[in-house]
Design a protein around this motif. Structure first.
Motif, PDB file in Angstrom:
ATOM      1  N   ASP A   1      87.088  -2.325  -1.852  1.00 18.41           N
ATOM      2  CA  ASP A   1      86.362  -2.976  -2.757  1.00 18.41           C
ATOM      3  C   ASP A   1      87.106  -4.430  -2.995  1.00 18.41           C
ATOM      4  O   ASP A   1      88.066  -4.670  -3.710  1.00 18.41           O
ATOM      5  CB  ASP A   1      86.570  -2.231  -4.267  1.00 18.41           C
ATOM      6  N   PHE A   2      86.484  -5.325  -2.156  1.00 19.98           N
ATOM      7  CA  PHE A   2      87.117  -6.695  -1.839  1.00 19.98           C
ATOM      8  C   PHE A   2      86.898  -7.560  -3.130  1.00 19.98           C
ATOM      9  O   PHE A   2      87.757  -8.290  -3.613  1.00 19.98           O
ATOM     10  CB  PHE A   2      86.405  -7.158  -0.765  1.00 19.98           C
ATOM     11  N   LYS A   3      86.027  -7.183  -3.974  1.00 22.49           N
ATOM     12  CA  LYS A   3      85.670  -8.021  -5.383  1.00 22.49           C
ATOM     13  C   LYS A   3      86.817  -7.617  -6.202  1.00 22.49           C
ATOM     14  O   LYS A   3      87.522  -8.570  -6.564  1.00 22.49           O
ATOM     15  CB  LYS A   3      84.524  -7.775  -5.658  1.00 22.49           C
TER      16      LYS A   3
ATOM     17  N   THR B   1     103.150 -14.217   4.259  1.00 23.73           N
ATOM     18  CA  THR B   1     102.315 -14.922   4.550  1.00 23.73           C
ATOM     19  C   THR B   1     101.476 -15.504   3.500  1.00 23.73           C
ATOM     20  O   THR B   1     101.110 -14.476   2.652  1.00 23.73           O
ATOM     21  CB  THR B   1     101.350 -14.239   5.666  1.00 23.73           C
ATOM     22  N   LYS B   2     101.039 -16.710   3.362  1.00 21.27           N
ATOM     23  CA  LYS B   2     100.033 -17.072   2.428  1.00 21.27           C
ATOM     24  C   LYS B   2      98.931 -16.642   2.313  1.00 21.27           C
ATOM     25  O   LYS B   2      98.311 -16.394   3.397  1.00 21.27           O
ATOM     26  CB  LYS B   2      99.923 -18.753   2.658  1.00 21.27           C
ATOM     27  N   ILE B   3      98.299 -16.225   1.333  1.00 22.46           N
ATOM     28  CA  ILE B   3      97.131 -15.452   1.011  1.00 22.46           C
ATOM     29  C   ILE B   3      95.964 -16.494   1.380  1.00 22.46           C
ATOM     30  O   ILE B   3      95.923 -17.337   0.640  1.00 22.46           O
ATOM     31  CB  ILE B   3      97.056 -14.643  -0.255  1.00 22.46           C
ATOM     32  N   ASN B   4      94.981 -15.848   2.205  1.00 19.13           N
ATOM     33  CA  ASN B   4      93.843 -16.456   2.592  1.00 19.13           C
ATOM     34  C   ASN B   4      92.572 -15.620   2.283  1.00 19.13           C
ATOM     35  O   ASN B   4      92.902 -14.516   3.269  1.00 19.13           O
ATOM     36  CB  ASN B   4      93.754 -17.156   3.806  1.00 19.13           C
ATOM     37  N   LEU B   5      91.844 -15.613   1.376  1.00 19.98           N
ATOM     38  CA  LEU B   5      90.883 -14.711   1.024  1.00 19.98           C
ATOM     39  C   LEU B   5      89.741 -14.596   1.984  1.00 19.98           C
ATOM     40  O   LEU B   5      89.151 -13.580   2.108  1.00 19.98           O
ATOM     41  CB  LEU B   5      90.328 -14.661  -0.343  1.00 19.98           C
TER      42      LEU B   5
ATOM     43  N   PHE C   1      92.220  -9.504   4.004  1.00 21.84           N
ATOM     44  CA  PHE C   1      91.234  -9.868   2.684  1.00 21.84           C
ATOM     45  C   PHE C   1      89.914 -10.317   2.729  1.00 21.84           C
ATOM     46  O   PHE C   1      89.176 -10.363   1.643  1.00 21.84           O
ATOM     47  CB  PHE C   1      92.034 -11.138   1.874  1.00 21.84           C
ATOM     48  N   SER C   2      89.496 -10.336   4.021  1.00 21.70           N
ATOM     49  CA  SER C   2      88.083 -10.703   4.180  1.00 21.70           C
ATOM     50  C   SER C   2      87.131  -9.613   4.165  1.00 21.70           C
ATOM     51  O   SER C   2      87.427  -8.306   4.737  1.00 21.70           O
ATOM     52  CB  SER C   2      87.946 -11.394   5.628  1.00 21.70           C
ATOM     53  N   GLU C   3      85.948  -9.628   3.598  1.00 17.42           N
ATOM     54  CA  GLU C   3      85.030  -8.526   3.671  1.00 17.42           C
ATOM     55  C   GLU C   3      84.384  -7.864   4.925  1.00 17.42           C
ATOM     56  O   GLU C   3      84.067  -6.811   5.020  1.00 17.42           O
ATOM     57  CB  GLU C   3      83.837  -9.099   2.639  1.00 17.42           C
ATOM     58  N   SER C   4      84.944  -8.820   6.060  1.00 15.32           N
ATOM     59  CA  SER C   4      84.243  -8.174   7.396  1.00 15.32           C
ATOM     60  C   SER C   4      85.230  -7.430   7.951  1.00 15.32           C
ATOM     61  O   SER C   4      85.294  -6.924   9.143  1.00 15.32           O
ATOM     62  CB  SER C   4      84.084  -9.551   8.085  1.00 15.32           C
ATOM     63  N   TRP C   5      86.554  -7.225   7.215  1.00 15.75           N
ATOM     64  CA  TRP C   5      87.573  -6.580   8.015  1.00 15.75           C
ATOM     65  C   TRP C   5      87.526  -5.020   7.865  1.00 15.75           C
ATOM     66  O   TRP C   5      87.454  -4.311   8.784  1.00 15.75           O
ATOM     67  CB  TRP C   5      88.825  -6.755   7.220  1.00 15.75           C
TER      68      TRP C   5
ATOM     69  N   TYR D   1     100.475 -15.787  -4.274  1.00 12.59           N
ATOM     70  CA  TYR D   1     100.402 -16.713  -3.552  1.00 12.59           C
ATOM     71  C   TYR D   1     100.561 -16.095  -2.066  1.00 12.59           C
ATOM     72  O   TYR D   1     100.012 -16.718  -0.996  1.00 12.59           O
ATOM     73  CB  TYR D   1     101.647 -17.683  -3.809  1.00 12.59           C
ATOM     74  N   SER D   2     101.591 -15.079  -1.868  1.00 11.54           N
ATOM     75  CA  SER D   2     101.808 -14.484  -0.492  1.00 11.54           C
ATOM     76  C   SER D   2     101.897 -13.004  -0.501  1.00 11.54           C
ATOM     77  O   SER D   2     102.203 -12.611  -1.450  1.00 11.54           O
ATOM     78  CB  SER D   2     103.044 -15.291  -0.093  1.00 11.54           C
ATOM     79  N   TYR D   3     102.006 -12.669   0.741  1.00 20.75           N
ATOM     80  CA  TYR D   3     101.841 -11.035   1.000  1.00 20.75           C
ATOM     81  C   TYR D   3     102.860 -10.650   2.103  1.00 20.75           C
ATOM     82  O   TYR D   3     102.788 -11.578   2.814  1.00 20.75           O
ATOM     83  CB  TYR D   3     100.546 -10.512   0.740  1.00 20.75           C
ATOM     84  N   LEU D   4     102.947  -9.436   2.147  1.00 18.57           N
ATOM     85  CA  LEU D   4     103.581  -8.997   3.296  1.00 18.57           C
ATOM     86  C   LEU D   4     103.371  -7.531   3.483  1.00 18.57           C
ATOM     87  O   LEU D   4     103.287  -6.880   2.131  1.00 18.57           O
ATOM     88  CB  LEU D   4     105.137  -9.449   3.802  1.00 18.57           C
TER      89      LEU D   4
END
Length: 151
Positions: free
Chosen positions: A22-24, A4-8, A13-17, A36-39
């Motif tokens: 340490d999201f930074k 899946t394409k990474i979308n921060l 990846f979102s800080e509300s998760w 670019y992508s992950y799984l």
């Protein structure tokens, strides 16, 4: 295995998760290494070496223990835009056993002709009670920084 394409701005990846990541530091790792992508998870039909070389998960199903790196937990596979693949995982462990963990992980990787870098508890982004492991074919250009929550 579909990456899946990474979308921060979206989970995971979102800080509300969650409030323990340490999201930074995680975002910096993604940007610094041009991911670019992950799984989540590991290949089930090919060895890690084959997957890193060919980017495909083909063949007969492997037993989990054959392909599962030691102490594997909280792991993701990542790909760069040029399709270089590697895994990153962050297991829990006792601080006084870090040398033992490193030895077991590096030996396992060497036996499979892949590289492993094991970073202590001062790296990574999951929690301050987990250490960071990266595996791939060539890790010479991987960039990792100390965590904000470093000891």
């Amino acid at each position: 295995m579909k990456f899946t394409k990474i979308n921060l701005k979206e989970a995971p990846f979102s800080e509300s998760w969650n409030d323990y990541t340490d999201f930074k530091n995680w975002h910096n790792f993604i940007k610094d290494n041009q991911l670019y992508s992950y799984l989540r998870g590991l290949p089930s039909r090919s060895t890690l070496k084959y997957y890193f070389e060919n980017g495909r998960d083909v063949g007969e199903y492997l037993r989990n223990e054959e392909n599962r790196p030691p102490f594997y937990d909280h792991g993701y596979m990542y790909k760069t835009k040029d399709r270089k693949a590697f895994i990153v995982y962050q297991p829990y462990g006792a601080l006084d056993k870090m040398d033992e963990y490193r030895q077991v992980i590096e030996c396992w990787a060497t036996e499979r002709v892949i590289q492993a870098k094991v970073y202590g508890y001062d790296y990574g982004w999951y929690t301050s009670s987990s250490y960071l492991v990266i595996m791939g074919l060539d890790l010479s250009d991987i960039k990792v920084e100390k965590a904000r929550n470093a000891h």
